[in-house]
Design a protein around this motif. Sequence first.
Motif, mmCIF file in Angstrom:
data_model
loop_
_atom_site.group_PDB
_atom_site.id
_atom_site.type_symbol
_atom_site.label_atom_id
_atom_site.label_comp_id
_atom_site.label_asym_id
_atom_site.label_seq_id
_atom_site.Cartn_x
_atom_site.Cartn_y
_atom_site.Cartn_z
ATOM 1 N N ALA A 158 9.593 -26.483 -71.367
ATOM 2 C CA ALA A 158 8.928 -25.731 -70.299
ATOM 3 C C ALA A 158 9.730 -24.522 -69.840
ATOM 4 O O ALA A 158 9.173 -23.573 -69.266
ATOM 5 C CB ALA A 158 8.658 -26.662 -69.122
ATOM 6 N N ASP A 159 11.038 -24.517 -70.065
ATOM 7 C CA ASP A 159 11.890 -23.387 -69.693
ATOM 8 C C ASP A 159 12.019 -22.359 -70.813
ATOM 9 O O ASP A 159 12.772 -21.378 -70.689
ATOM 10 C CB ASP A 159 13.288 -23.889 -69.303
ATOM 11 N N GLY A 160 11.324 -22.593 -71.919
ATOM 12 C CA GLY A 160 11.335 -21.631 -73.009
ATOM 13 C C GLY A 160 12.450 -21.813 -74.017
ATOM 14 O O GLY A 160 12.669 -20.943 -74.867
ATOM 15 N N TYR A 161 13.149 -22.949 -73.954
ATOM 16 C CA TYR A 161 14.253 -23.185 -74.888
ATOM 17 C C TYR A 161 13.790 -24.011 -76.088
ATOM 18 O O TYR A 161 13.075 -25.012 -75.938
ATOM 19 C CB TYR A 161 15.397 -23.901 -74.187
ATOM 20 N N VAL A 162 14.213 -23.593 -77.259
ATOM 21 C CA VAL A 162 13.958 -24.353 -78.487
ATOM 22 C C VAL A 162 14.923 -25.530 -78.494
ATOM 23 O O VAL A 162 16.123 -25.356 -78.288
ATOM 24 C CB VAL A 162 14.165 -23.465 -79.730
ATOM 25 N N THR A 163 14.409 -26.729 -78.727
ATOM 26 C CA THR A 163 15.258 -27.917 -78.594
ATOM 27 C C THR A 163 15.551 -28.613 -79.930
ATOM 28 O O THR A 163 16.704 -28.891 -80.245
ATOM 29 C CB THR A 163 14.628 -28.926 -77.625
ATOM 30 N N GLU A 164 14.523 -28.899 -80.697
ATOM 31 C CA GLU A 164 14.711 -29.635 -81.951
ATOM 32 C C GLU A 164 13.440 -29.557 -82.762
ATOM 33 O O GLU A 164 12.389 -29.122 -82.272
ATOM 34 C CB GLU A 164 15.057 -31.104 -81.675
ATOM 35 N N TRP A 193 32.179 -23.332 -84.275
ATOM 36 C CA TRP A 193 31.011 -24.149 -83.892
ATOM 37 C C TRP A 193 30.878 -24.153 -82.380
ATOM 38 O O TRP A 193 31.844 -24.417 -81.671
ATOM 39 C CB TRP A 193 31.196 -25.566 -84.418
ATOM 40 N N GLU A 194 29.682 -23.860 -81.892
ATOM 41 C CA GLU A 194 29.446 -23.838 -80.449
ATOM 42 C C GLU A 194 28.123 -24.504 -80.112
ATOM 43 O O GLU A 194 27.176 -24.459 -80.912
ATOM 44 C CB GLU A 194 29.442 -22.409 -79.908
ATOM 45 N N LYS A 195 28.057 -25.085 -78.914
ATOM 46 C CA LYS A 195 26.798 -25.579 -78.373
ATOM 47 C C LYS A 195 26.247 -24.527 -77.417
ATOM 48 O O LYS A 195 27.006 -23.912 -76.663
ATOM 49 C CB LYS A 195 27.006 -26.895 -77.618
ATOM 50 N N THR A 196 24.943 -24.329 -77.455
ATOM 51 C CA THR A 196 24.356 -23.315 -76.591
ATOM 52 C C THR A 196 22.876 -23.615 -76.382
ATOM 53 O O THR A 196 22.318 -24.524 -76.998
ATOM 54 C CB THR A 196 24.524 -21.915 -77.211
ATOM 55 N N MET A 197 22.250 -22.843 -75.505
ATOM 56 C CA MET A 197 20.806 -22.915 -75.289
ATOM 57 C C MET A 197 20.178 -21.763 -76.061
ATOM 58 O O MET A 197 20.660 -20.627 -76.003
ATOM 59 C CB MET A 197 20.473 -22.789 -73.802
ATOM 60 N N LEU A 198 19.117 -22.039 -76.789
ATOM 61 C CA LEU A 198 18.497 -21.040 -77.654
ATOM 62 C C LEU A 198 17.021 -20.855 -77.311
ATOM 63 O O LEU A 198 16.288 -21.832 -77.128
ATOM 64 C CB LEU A 198 18.610 -21.477 -79.120
ATOM 65 N N LYS A 199 16.604 -19.603 -77.231
ATOM 66 C CA LYS A 199 15.194 -19.292 -77.074
ATOM 67 C C LYS A 199 14.636 -18.778 -78.399
ATOM 68 O O LYS A 199 15.379 -18.585 -79.372
ATOM 69 C CB LYS A 199 14.996 -18.274 -75.951
ATOM 70 N N ARG A 200 13.337 -18.581 -78.432
ATOM 71 C CA ARG A 200 12.718 -18.142 -79.686
ATOM 72 C C ARG A 200 13.395 -16.890 -80.242
ATOM 73 O O ARG A 200 13.681 -16.802 -81.436
ATOM 74 C CB ARG A 200 11.229 -17.872 -79.464
ATOM 75 N N ASP A 201 13.640 -15.895 -79.379
ATOM 76 C CA ASP A 201 14.225 -14.641 -79.853
ATOM 77 C C ASP A 201 15.617 -14.847 -80.455
ATOM 78 O O ASP A 201 16.018 -14.103 -81.366
ATOM 79 C CB ASP A 201 14.295 -13.622 -78.707
#
Length: 288
Positions: free
Chosen positions: A173-179, A220-228
């Motif tokens: 719902a926040d626009g983040y790609v999850t899996e 290697w990093e963890k992050t939040m990713l959106k479609r763009d």
Amino acid sequence: MGQDYVLVNDELSPAEEASVSVFDLGFMRGVGVFETLRTYAGGLPHALPAHRERMWNAAKVLGIESIKTESEIRADIAKLYELCGYEELRINLMVTPGINNDGLFNATTPTWVVIAKQLKVFPAEYYTDGIKTVTFEGERFMPQLKTTNYLAGRQGYMAGLEKGASEAFYVNADGYVTEGVTSNILVLKGQTMYEVEGGCLEGITKAGIKIVAEQSGLTWEKTMLKRDDIYAADEVYITSSVREIVPVIAVDDHQIGDGAVGPVAKQLKDAYHQFCIDEVQSDAAASV
């Protein structure tokens, strides 16, 4: 010529004869957890300790306590491997609360299932040419757990197939790609590999690829990713136990990089496959 076999509560039978009660809560209420893994090196299950731990951690959330040790599961798989007669196996481990005795969720004896099928190698072009994926708005039920509830992903996945895609990515719902519906997602930008942080299953294959990637010199990093962020990546991959690591060349009709499988994908594919072979042999030796 081999044959698929299934073990239900320690009772072995050919796949077409296997059954569970219609009163089982896995069937009646959709309550259950599972793990999918594959064998290497002649029937040795990959990452069994990690799969077992993740499964019983998830089962506990559903009120199911562990009923199988690693050595018992390993013995189950060895027995099935001998019966099936295939070179390698695709294994599904599954547990539900069991038969409903009264009310909505009153079950006292868990149902334990091990499904053994021939490991079918995915088309070579998945790895040489890459695959296409789509995104869709949704989120998997209890995404930190590997439950049998796939209802949230079905619509997106089926819509993706109609567009020629091999996987579909959840967007929350926040626009983040999850899996992916059946996978984890990795994104390469420069010499840094990014994995999704939060809202997804902690992938066992993904964890193994992290080791291999860092050994090859990638950060290697963890992050939040959106479609763009996905569209602008140099390389994108999906990961899963059976497919290992598969390059993605397009997402929502957006070409990734130059639209061809990148050099890092090719490097990681071979390195990770060998990593799995080495790991199953090490785990098998340690379990003796």
